[in-house]
Design a protein around this motif. Sequence first.
Motif, mmCIF file in Angstrom:
data_model
loop_
_atom_site.group_PDB
_atom_site.id
_atom_site.type_symbol
_atom_site.label_atom_id
_atom_site.label_comp_id
_atom_site.label_asym_id
_atom_site.label_seq_id
_atom_site.Cartn_x
_atom_site.Cartn_y
_atom_site.Cartn_z
ATOM 1 N N ARG A 238 0.706 -1.483 0.238
ATOM 2 C CA ARG A 238 -0.003 0.214 -0.272
ATOM 3 C C ARG A 238 0.788 1.344 0.421
ATOM 4 O O ARG A 238 0.522 2.426 0.175
ATOM 5 C CB ARG A 238 -1.063 0.146 0.975
ATOM 6 C CG ARG A 238 -2.213 -1.294 1.294
ATOM 7 C CD ARG A 238 -3.457 -1.039 2.159
ATOM 8 N NE ARG A 238 -3.974 0.040 1.686
ATOM 9 C CZ ARG A 238 -5.196 0.107 0.432
ATOM 10 N NH1 ARG A 238 -5.113 -1.215 -0.082
ATOM 11 N NH2 ARG A 238 -6.057 0.832 0.033
ATOM 12 N N LYS A 239 2.241 1.392 -0.749
ATOM 13 C CA LYS A 239 2.704 1.772 -0.845
ATOM 14 C C LYS A 239 3.626 2.148 -1.857
ATOM 15 O O LYS A 239 3.964 1.379 -2.583
ATOM 16 C CB LYS A 239 3.955 2.654 0.172
ATOM 17 C CG LYS A 239 3.138 2.459 1.565
ATOM 18 C CD LYS A 239 4.571 2.544 2.802
ATOM 19 C CE LYS A 239 3.788 2.360 4.476
ATOM 20 N NZ LYS A 239 5.306 1.993 5.096
ATOM 21 N N SER A 240 3.168 3.474 -2.820
ATOM 22 C CA SER A 240 4.200 3.467 -4.014
ATOM 23 C C SER A 240 4.204 4.603 -4.713
ATOM 24 O O SER A 240 3.880 6.113 -3.739
ATOM 25 C CB SER A 240 3.020 2.963 -5.296
ATOM 26 O OG SER A 240 3.459 3.471 -6.124
ATOM 27 N N VAL A 241 5.547 4.932 -5.364
ATOM 28 C CA VAL A 241 5.326 6.465 -5.548
ATOM 29 C C VAL A 241 3.964 6.850 -6.932
ATOM 30 O O VAL A 241 3.777 5.554 -7.152
ATOM 31 C CB VAL A 241 6.682 6.546 -6.809
ATOM 32 C CG1 VAL A 241 8.147 6.164 -5.892
ATOM 33 C CG2 VAL A 241 6.402 5.388 -7.784
ATOM 34 N N ALA A 242 3.709 8.038 -7.141
ATOM 35 C CA ALA A 242 3.010 8.299 -7.887
ATOM 36 C C ALA A 242 3.059 9.403 -8.765
ATOM 37 O O ALA A 242 4.861 9.575 -9.349
ATOM 38 C CB ALA A 242 1.979 8.705 -6.815
ATOM 39 N N TRP A 243 1.608 10.113 -9.652
ATOM 40 C CA TRP A 243 1.969 10.877 -10.653
ATOM 41 C C TRP A 243 2.733 11.967 -9.571
ATOM 42 O O TRP A 243 2.589 12.886 -9.067
ATOM 43 C CB TRP A 243 0.920 10.910 -10.942
ATOM 44 C CG TRP A 243 0.128 10.301 -11.959
ATOM 45 C CD1 TRP A 243 -0.917 9.579 -11.424
ATOM 46 C CD2 TRP A 243 -0.283 9.747 -12.813
ATOM 47 N NE1 TRP A 243 -1.170 7.896 -12.133
ATOM 48 C CE2 TRP A 243 -0.730 8.591 -13.197
ATOM 49 C CE3 TRP A 243 1.150 10.153 -13.856
ATOM 50 C CZ2 TRP A 243 -0.847 7.996 -14.706
ATOM 51 C CZ3 TRP A 243 0.939 8.556 -15.432
ATOM 52 C CH2 TRP A 243 0.041 7.901 -15.015
#
Length: 303
Positions: A238-243
Motif C-alpha cells: 500500500r505504498k508506491s511512488v505516484a504521478w
Amino acid sequence: MIFDWSSVASVIHPPLHAEGDNTTTAEEKSFKYLKKFCPGCGIPHLIQNRIIGGEKAKIEMFPWQVSLRDAFHDNKHFCGGTLINPRFVLTAATCFLNRLKKGQLFPAKRTYSVLGVSIIGEEDGAIVRHTRRKDHIFHPEFGFNTFKNNVALLELNKLVKRNDLPRPVCLGDKLDYSVGDSAIATGYGTTSAGILPENRFLRTMKTKIQHDDLCGVALTEYSKGFDPRTQLCTYTRRKSVAWYDEGGPLVVYRKGRYIQIGIINPYTSTNLSGGYSPSVYTDVAKVSDWIRRWADRPTCRYV
C-alpha cells in the motif's frame, strides 16, 4: 511504437558548453568551488529519526530535492529531480516526453528548477534556476519503449551557492544497497493511486528494496516491463511512488549521509491485490560513469 531518435540525435550528445560560451569560471575549472560545496553532500539540515511512508517532510530534511516546472503551462510542477553538484540537476529522461504528442520531446529550455521548497505555492526564499541549454542531455542508450537508462541532466544557468539552503545529494561509485534494505523516495506526487490533482507537499515514502525476480514477475503486466540490468525496484504494501514523483530520488542512509541509488521512473499503475505495485527506478550505480562524464566535473561522491 518505435521512436525515431535520428531526428533528435543532436540532443543526446550535446557539448556541455556552447561554442563561444566563456561563462565557466576559473574557479569551476580548478574544482575549488566544488571542493567547498561537496563536503556537505547528503547531509540534511534537519534530521528526523522516524520516517513513515506518506509523511509530509520539510525540505531541510532532503535539501537536494528539486521541483521541475513548465514555464509554458502556468509554471506547474511536472517532475522531481536531484541537485548533484552546483551546476547540475539529475532527473528522468521520460520527464521530457510530450504526453500530448507521443514520440515528441518538449524543449528543455522551457523547464526551470525550484529548490528549497517544502510546499508548492509557498515559496518564499526558494532558489530558482533556469535551464542553461536548449538541448536535452540524455543517456545515449535511453530506450523510449523500455525506459532503459532513463536518466537526464539539466545544466543550470547559475551555480547554486554554498550558503544557500539546497545541498547536493551524494552519488556512490558502487552498489550501495542490498535486497531488503530500507530506502526513502521523496517527491511532490499524488497521494493516492490514479491521476488526481497534484499534491502540494513534499512527502516521503519509506520502502524496501526487492529482488529482481519479484519485480520481473510482478511487473509482467506493466507495459514497459522490468530490466534488471538498468533498473531496481522497491515494494511495501500500500505504498508506491505516484504521478509527479517521476525524476525524483530514491536514497539510502549511510554513516550520516544520504546516497542516491535510484531515479523514480513513471508510475507503474499495476495493482497487486489492492496493495499497489512495485515502484521502479533507474539504478544510479549503472549510469554513474555517464553522469560524471557528462556533468563535465566530478559529482559530489560518497566513498
